[in-house]
Design a protein around this motif. Structure first.
Motif, PDB file in Angstrom:
ATOM      1  N   THR A  88     -15.312 -13.737  16.909  1.00 52.11           N
ATOM      2  CA  THR A  88     -16.553 -12.967  16.885  1.00 52.11           C
ATOM      3  C   THR A  88     -16.474 -11.891  15.810  1.00 52.11           C
ATOM      4  O   THR A  88     -15.542 -11.089  15.809  1.00 52.11           O
TER       5      THR A  88
ATOM      6  N   LEU B  96     -22.714 -12.427  23.619  1.00 50.36           N
ATOM      7  CA  LEU B  96     -22.997 -11.588  22.458  1.00 50.36           C
ATOM      8  C   LEU B  96     -24.427 -11.059  22.523  1.00 50.36           C
ATOM      9  O   LEU B  96     -25.347 -11.795  22.882  1.00 50.36           O
TER      10      LEU B  96
ATOM     11  N   ALA C  71     -20.185  -7.313  22.867  1.00 47.22           N
ATOM     12  CA  ALA C  71     -19.516  -8.616  22.910  1.00 47.22           C
ATOM     13  C   ALA C  71     -18.506  -8.596  24.050  1.00 47.22           C
ATOM     14  O   ALA C  71     -17.711  -7.668  24.164  1.00 47.22           O
TER      15      ALA C  71
ATOM     16  N   LEU D 109     -13.259 -13.190  22.207  1.00 43.13           N
ATOM     17  CA  LEU D 109     -13.860 -12.713  20.966  1.00 43.13           C
ATOM     18  C   LEU D 109     -13.007 -13.014  19.743  1.00 43.13           C
ATOM     19  O   LEU D 109     -13.159 -12.388  18.698  1.00 43.13           O
TER      20      LEU D 109
END
Length: 187
Positions: free
Chosen positions: A176, A33, A169, A173
């Motif tokens: 995320t 990230l 990213a 994920l």
């Protein structure tokens, strides 16, 4: 329109808009990230900011390049949201004076060591120095870092904290957050 021979074409600088890029690769089992912001014009100040970010929190690394400053962190997918929070905190909290002084020393040492062994770093430092002051020397590079104040660094952090970040990213994920969901923490 056509340029007259010998006339320099005026170039307009592009505004930094922020945004997001995501590459979902769940098989990696890890999330990389990064948040990036428009950086200061001074490469010395950008490098001090990079060091301040890296000193701010365990597992967070600052990065800087021409016109951009950012923060990187990696995490297991289940910890991605907490890592994004740590990235945000490293930008929205201006460093204290002792961190700035330590960051200045680290950035200055990095720049001087780079002059010693990396021809690309020498070329970049010379170009930056000549563009900023019209001269170049290792003493001039050191003086550029020494001239940076806590107020300069604080102002740069405040500017970044008010802007729309770019977010990248890569990896798993699944947990995320999206850039749109964190952009409200800036500005």
């Amino acid at each position: 329109s056509e340029s007259v021979v010998g006339e320099a074409a005026a170039s307009a600088s592009s505004p930094f808009l922020g945004g997001e890029t995501r590459v979902h690769a769940p098989s990696t089992g890890f999330a990389h990230l990064a948040l990036a912001f428009e950086g200061p014009k001074s490469s010395a100040l950008a490098n001090v900011i990079k060091q301040c970010i890296s000193l701010s929190s365990e597992g967070v690394e600052g990065f800087a390049d021409t016109g951009i400053v950012g923060v990187y962190g990696g995490a297991a997918p289940s910890d991605a949201a907490a890592t994004v929070d740590a990235l945000i905190a490293s930008i929205t909290s201006a460093p204290v004076a002792e961190f700035v002084e330590r960051a200045k020393a680290l950035a200055k040492a990095e720049a001087i060591f780079a002059l010693d062994g990396d021809s690309k770093a020498v070329a970049e430092a010379m170009t930056s120095s000549v563009m900023e002051s019209g001269a170049f020397s290792s003493a001039g590079v050191a003086a550029a870092y020494d001239a940076i104040t806590v107020a300069d660094v604080t102002a740069a952090f405040q500017s970044m904290a008010k802007s729309n970040p770019a977010m990248a990213a890569v990896g798993d994920l699944s947990s995320t957050p999206y850039q749109g969901s964190i952009s409200g923490k800036f500005g």
